[in-house]
Write an enzyme that holds these catalytic residues in place. Structure first.
Site, mmCIF file in Angstrom:
data_model
loop_
_atom_site.group_PDB
_atom_site.id
_atom_site.type_symbol
_atom_site.label_atom_id
_atom_site.label_comp_id
_atom_site.label_asym_id
_atom_site.label_seq_id
_atom_site.Cartn_x
_atom_site.Cartn_y
_atom_site.Cartn_z
ATOM 1 N N HIS A 361 55.564 2.455 -31.117
ATOM 2 C CA HIS A 361 55.736 1.215 -30.351
ATOM 3 C C HIS A 361 54.501 0.331 -30.335
ATOM 4 O O HIS A 361 54.355 -0.503 -29.453
ATOM 5 C CB HIS A 361 56.085 1.522 -28.888
ATOM 6 C CG HIS A 361 57.406 2.171 -28.707
ATOM 7 N ND1 HIS A 361 58.543 1.463 -28.444
ATOM 8 C CD2 HIS A 361 57.776 3.472 -28.755
ATOM 9 C CE1 HIS A 361 59.562 2.305 -28.323
ATOM 10 N NE2 HIS A 361 59.121 3.529 -28.505
ATOM 11 N N LYS A 549 55.444 -9.921 -18.036
ATOM 12 C CA LYS A 549 55.193 -8.777 -18.924
ATOM 13 C C LYS A 549 53.933 -8.102 -18.427
ATOM 14 O O LYS A 549 53.273 -8.634 -17.527
ATOM 15 C CB LYS A 549 55.006 -9.238 -20.369
ATOM 16 C CG LYS A 549 54.037 -10.426 -20.506
ATOM 17 C CD LYS A 549 53.952 -10.976 -21.911
ATOM 18 C CE LYS A 549 55.142 -11.752 -22.337
ATOM 19 N NZ LYS A 549 55.980 -11.109 -23.337
ATOM 20 N N ARG A 550 53.564 -6.955 -18.992
ATOM 21 C CA ARG A 550 52.301 -6.346 -18.594
ATOM 22 C C ARG A 550 51.150 -7.315 -18.908
ATOM 23 O O ARG A 550 51.271 -8.161 -19.794
ATOM 24 C CB ARG A 550 52.092 -5.016 -19.335
ATOM 25 C CG ARG A 550 52.929 -3.893 -18.783
ATOM 26 C CD ARG A 550 52.588 -3.561 -17.347
ATOM 27 N NE ARG A 550 51.299 -2.938 -17.229
ATOM 28 C CZ ARG A 550 51.110 -1.656 -16.898
ATOM 29 N NH1 ARG A 550 52.140 -0.869 -16.622
ATOM 30 N NH2 ARG A 550 49.893 -1.151 -16.814
ATOM 31 N N LYS A 555 48.559 -10.062 -25.220
ATOM 32 C CA LYS A 555 49.746 -10.849 -24.842
ATOM 33 C C LYS A 555 49.352 -12.282 -24.480
ATOM 34 O O LYS A 555 50.170 -13.176 -24.467
ATOM 35 C CB LYS A 555 50.482 -10.177 -23.682
ATOM 36 C CG LYS A 555 51.058 -8.808 -24.043
ATOM 37 C CD LYS A 555 51.801 -8.204 -22.861
ATOM 38 C CE LYS A 555 52.202 -6.755 -23.057
ATOM 39 N NZ LYS A 555 53.487 -6.609 -23.795
ATOM 40 N N THR A 659 60.855 -7.095 -25.565
ATOM 41 C CA THR A 659 62.286 -7.023 -25.243
ATOM 42 C C THR A 659 62.614 -8.066 -24.180
ATOM 43 O O THR A 659 63.762 -8.494 -24.066
ATOM 44 C CB THR A 659 62.685 -5.616 -24.740
ATOM 45 O OG1 THR A 659 61.710 -5.193 -23.785
ATOM 46 C CG2 THR A 659 62.746 -4.628 -25.878
ATOM 47 N N LYS A 663 65.912 -10.742 -23.560
ATOM 48 C CA LYS A 663 66.606 -10.965 -22.278
ATOM 49 C C LYS A 663 66.632 -12.456 -21.946
ATOM 50 O O LYS A 663 67.642 -12.982 -21.471
ATOM 51 C CB LYS A 663 65.913 -10.180 -21.152
ATOM 52 C CG LYS A 663 66.041 -8.675 -21.312
ATOM 53 C CD LYS A 663 65.079 -7.887 -20.425
ATOM 54 C CE LYS A 663 64.925 -6.466 -20.961
ATOM 55 N NZ LYS A 663 63.729 -5.774 -20.450
HETATM 56 C C1 AZC Z 1 55.922 -1.594 -25.944
HETATM 57 C C2 AZC Z 1 55.480 -2.659 -26.917
HETATM 58 O O1 AZC Z 1 54.241 -3.186 -26.505
HETATM 59 C C3 AZC Z 1 56.537 -3.752 -26.949
HETATM 60 O O2 AZC Z 1 56.209 -4.699 -27.908
HETATM 61 C C4 AZC Z 1 57.888 -3.138 -27.271
HETATM 62 O O3 AZC Z 1 58.897 -4.089 -27.124
HETATM 63 C C5 AZC Z 1 58.193 -1.984 -26.338
HETATM 64 O O4 AZC Z 1 57.159 -1.027 -26.371
HETATM 65 C C6 AZC Z 1 59.476 -1.264 -26.693
HETATM 66 O O5 AZC Z 1 59.458 -0.906 -28.035
HETATM 67 N N1 AZC Z 1 54.957 -0.535 -25.854
HETATM 68 C C7 AZC Z 1 54.729 0.085 -24.725
HETATM 69 O O6 AZC Z 1 55.323 -0.218 -23.694
HETATM 70 N N2 AZC Z 1 53.802 1.087 -24.827
HETATM 71 C C8 AZC Z 1 53.406 1.893 -23.833
HETATM 72 C C9 AZC Z 1 52.470 2.978 -24.170
HETATM 73 O O7 AZC Z 1 53.811 1.749 -22.698
#
Ligand code: AZC
Length: 814
Positions: A361, A549-550, A555, A659, A663
């Site tokens: 991911h 988002k985080r 980002k 994601t 949405k």
């Molecule tokens: C996230 C990615 O940053 C994001 O781009 C992606 O859409 C999502 O996974 C699902 O695939 N990664 C994380 O959330 N990673 C961790 C370690 O939490």
């Protein structure tokens, strides 16, 4: 033997009200008159759960007895969101529930809202896992989600008077939790530490301590599939409840120590998000749930068998490793097969590789977990031996393939000092996938290039998706009704590509106006939500512009806030005339990892920009900024449908997929974004003319790094950027304190690893285009409607179908 019956047939509203009354009486022990909304919530949840029981039993029986391979989704995170409303929808009980609670004297919404959201995930990865198990059940594919029931989920975020993030523990189990059933009778023992000895020529692990893994089962009902899968989250319990000897000596603290140590394992979710942490407890957590789950799967598929034929295991179940967190499962399955079931190495390896697959991911190499070998050796000595042997076999295999020595050196799974979990997963499983087309390509070209050169067939892509049940139907009932009206069917909820049928309606002005009215109603509803939850007064006649988002440097929340500041300055200076100002309300929502200094400082800056801007009479009615606290699924469900412009502005090549972008598009927001992650595919599908693209491409980013990037140059070149940064530096947003944001300013001007400054001008320029279109509501909404119509691909049902075809090679139960 109990007969497996078909799922309970739907009840009438009166019957359902009686079922709730029964739960109130016999499990909540309150009369309907005494009952509060929280009581009714628990009673209704238990009543729904009862409705799902028969379908759950039947699905389990068919899973074990049928010949369809099941899926085991191993994930350290499942960010489920509130359960009741989703369970009602999938059980077909929504209408009965509404009437039943009204008959009991309550508003349905108050009962739904009484649920406390479980936060067992950090962000995208955890929410993806939740969407995937929803889709697996809805498609009728037998599946288990396996993870951890953390006592404390992701921290609760508030802000102090200086705008700083404050984290408080989220003890979600403080309230009665009707969904998880703790099953003490199906526990597993998980051991740690100790040493490996040889006995009769066989390696024997003598662990030093063990914990009891107890499953807590959540029902995962499919939408209209009559199937109910299982989410099995493990909780850690001690075997030595109480050291009586110590207690008798009145050493109370010592007496509970073993219990505390064991139960610590499932105590907290690590609040990290793609940064590596070298925490012993984290490895303990990973091994804990993976070991328990593997033993559980053997128990489920070979009930009562002492000597099962585990060569058939890969035909029974396939395990998907959600990121590197569960990768210790590979040596664990080897250990189980060799040490517990006496298989030889080669047979065990064959079974293991066939059973596992890995999803990556990230693209940030530093976010791939690497464990110190000494830590694994201490905690899991037998596994370290197995990993060493896997590595030896791997290096031999590479030599046999004629791979150059220095390449082998780079690819080593076990370096002597550390173990690279992503490499172990790539070698030890059948498939590796990225989560969007661009990401999967970059994995092959960069992050895992050596592996892709040697094992090209292992690599594939599965673009992420989101469940339309939660994120359209529940989140946006107004739009859902309009879609159903437009298509003449509600089948789109299980076949989202049917949304394409809306595309011709984008030419129908009357339909577009109805679509615009839904958005306006959602904005109005969000204004009420924001008033109730945060005490905010929001002007619904402004453009709703959202970035949720985080909080991460890559980002680039920085880019957004700098653009906001620049706009603020332009209004203040009179550089733009009052007529030219398009009124906007900018919403941010983001949690920062507690130890992430610059991310936390960015939150503080956003909060203080918000204070200054929102209290300045000169910009009143033109610009407002809100940092909404504690972004979670509930907020997403309320804010996304109300949003008109969505921000997906990461540096190209850094966001694996995203994601949230999906949405928003599905809820009729237009996106301003870079060519990154799934933005690329969203833009391709919705049409370049319906997407605001700006910024550097991956190639341009790489070239700029290679040429030497100097952010100060961009600061000097664009007066808008210079002014925005100067305002941060000169204390405008810190009561005159010039030091408050000095580290952030210094980072922008001297380092700016994610090239915020380099993309600023393009980002600021495209705002004019955005605002021009927004002034033409019909055209804006036409484009927004086309976003909805062309985003059906981004259903998690489609993602799961891709996994079934490309990776799992299985399908729905007969
Ligand atoms: C996230 C990615 O940053 C994001 O781009 C992606 O859409 C999502 O996974 C699902 O695939 N990664 C994380 O959330 N990673 C961790 C370690 O939490």
């Amino acid at each position: 033997m109990t007969e497996i019956t078909a799922p309970k047939s739907p009840v009438t509203a009166d019957q359902f009200a009686d079922e709730i009354r029964e739960q109130l009486k016999y499990t909540q022990n309150v009369t309907p008159e005494q009952a509060t909304a929280a009581d009714v919530y628990v009673a209704a949840s238990k009543a729904v759960r009862n409705h799902l029981a028969d379908a759950w039993f039947k699905t389990q029986a068919d899973t074990v007895n049928g010949n369809t391979k099941a899926v085991g989704y191993f994930s350290a995170e499942f960010l489920m969101g509130k359960q009741l409303e989703n369970a009602l929808l999938n059980a077909g009980l929504t209408d009965q529930f509404d009437s039943a609670v009204e008959a009991l004297g309550f508003q349905p919404k108050d009962i739904i809202d009484a649920e406390y959201e479980p936060g067992l995930g950090n962000g995208g990865l955890g929410r993806l896992a939740a969407c995937f198990i929803d889709s697996l059940a809805s498609l009728g594919v037998p599946a288990f989600g396996y993870g951890i029931q953390y006592k404390y989920g992701i921290f609760k975020q508030t802000f102090d008077e200086n705008g700083k993030q404050v984290e408080t523990p989220d003890y979600w189990l403080n309230n009665e939790e009707p969904w998880g059933h703790i099953d003490y009778n199906r526990d597993q023992k998980v051991s740690f530490g100790g040493e490996v000895v040889e006995e009769n020529g066989k390696k024997v692990w003598k662990p030093a301590w063990s914990v009891r893994a107890v499953p807590v089962d959540y029902l995962v009902p499919g939408y209209k599939s009559q199937r109910v899968n299982t989410l099995r989250l493990w909780t850690a319990k001690s075997y030595d409840e109480f050291d009586l000897l110590a207690f008798n000596r009145s050493e109370y603290m010592d007496a509970v120590k073993p219990q505390v140590k064991a139960e610590n394992i499932s105590k907290i979710l690590y609040p990290e998000d793609s940064t590596k942490v070298g925490k012993e407890l984290r490895l303990e957590q990973q091994y804990f749930f993976v070991s328990a789950s593997l033993h559980d799967a053997i128990r489920v598929f070979y009930p009562g068998q002492d000597k099962p034929d585990l060569t058939t295991f890969p035909n029974k179940i396939t395990f998907q490793l959600n990121d590197t967190h569960p990768v210790i499962g590979i040596p664990e399955l080897m250990r189980i097969l060799i040490d517990e079931y006496d298989y030889d190495w080669d047979t065990a390896w064959d079974i293991t590789v066939k059973t596992f697959n890995y999803t990556c991911h990230t693209l940030l190499p530093e976010a791939l977990e690497v464990w110190p070998a000494s830590l694994i050796g201490e905690l899991l000595p037998r596994h370290l031996e197995i990993i060493e042997k896997i590595n030896e076999q791997f290096e031999d295999e590479l030599k046999g393939k004629g791979v150059a020595d220095e390449t082998i050196e780079r690819m080593r799974i076990y370096t002597g000092d550390s173990v690279r979990m992503a490499y172990l997963a790539t070698y030890g499983g059948s498939h590796v996938n990225g989560v969007a087309a661009l990401h999967s390509q970059l994995l092959k070209d960069m992050t895992l290039k050596d592996f892709s050169d040697v094992y090209p067939a292992k690599f594939t892509n599965v673009t992420n998706g989101v469940t339309p049940r939660r994120f359209v139907k529940l989140a946006n009932p107004g739009l859902s009704d309009l879609i159903t009206e437009g298509l003449g069917t509600d089948k789109w909820l299980s076949d989202l590509e049917l949304l394409e049928g809306l595309a011709p309606l984008a030419k129908d002005d009357e339909f577009v106006k109805k679509f615009a009215a839904v958005k306006a109603a959602n904005k109005h509803a969000f204004v009420g939500f924001a008033k109730d939850h945060y005490g905010l007064d929001i002007d619904e006649n402004t453009m709703f512009n959202t970035m949720v988002k985080r909080l991460h440097e890559y980002k680039r929340q920085s880019l957004k806030i700098l653009a906001v500041i620049s706009k603020y300055a332009a209004i203040k200076n009179g550089t733009v005339s009052a007529d030219d100002i398009l009124p906007r309300t900018v919403f941010f929502g983001a949690k920062a990892a507690p130890g992430y200094y610059l991310a936390k400082m960015t939150i503080q800056l956003i909060n203080n920009v918000s204070k200054v801007v929102n209290n300045d009479p000169d910009v009143k009615g033109k610009l407002a900024v809100h940092m909404l606290p504690n972004y979670n699924i509930e907020m997403a469900q309320n804010l996304i449908p109300a949003t008109e412009l969505d921000e997906q502005i990461s540096q190209a090549g850094k966001e694996a997929s995203g994601t949230g972008n999906m949405k928003f598009a599905l809820n009729g927001a237009l996106t301003v974004g870079t060519l990154d992650g799934a933005n690329v595919e969203i833009r391709e599908r919705v049409g370049a003319e319906n997407f605001f693209l700006f910024g550097m491409t991956v190639d341009e980013v790489e070239k700029l790094y290679a040429d030497g990037y100097d952010p100060a140059k961009y600061y000097e070149a664009d007066p808008r950027l210079k002014q925005a940064i100067d305002l941060v530096a000169n204390g405008t947003f810190s009561n005159g304190d010039r030091n408050a944001y000095a580290p952030l300013v210094a980072d922008w001007l001297t380092k700016d690893w994610f090239m915020t400054l380099a993309d600023f001008s393009a980002y600021a320029d495209i705002q004019a285009e955005i605002e021009k279109l927004y002034r033409d509501p019909l055209e804006w909404n036409r484009k927004a409607l086309l976003n909805v119509a062309n985003s059906g691909f981004f259903s998690s049902d489609r993602s799961i179908e891709d996994y079934l075809e490309r990776i799992w090679h299985t399908g729905p139960l007969a």
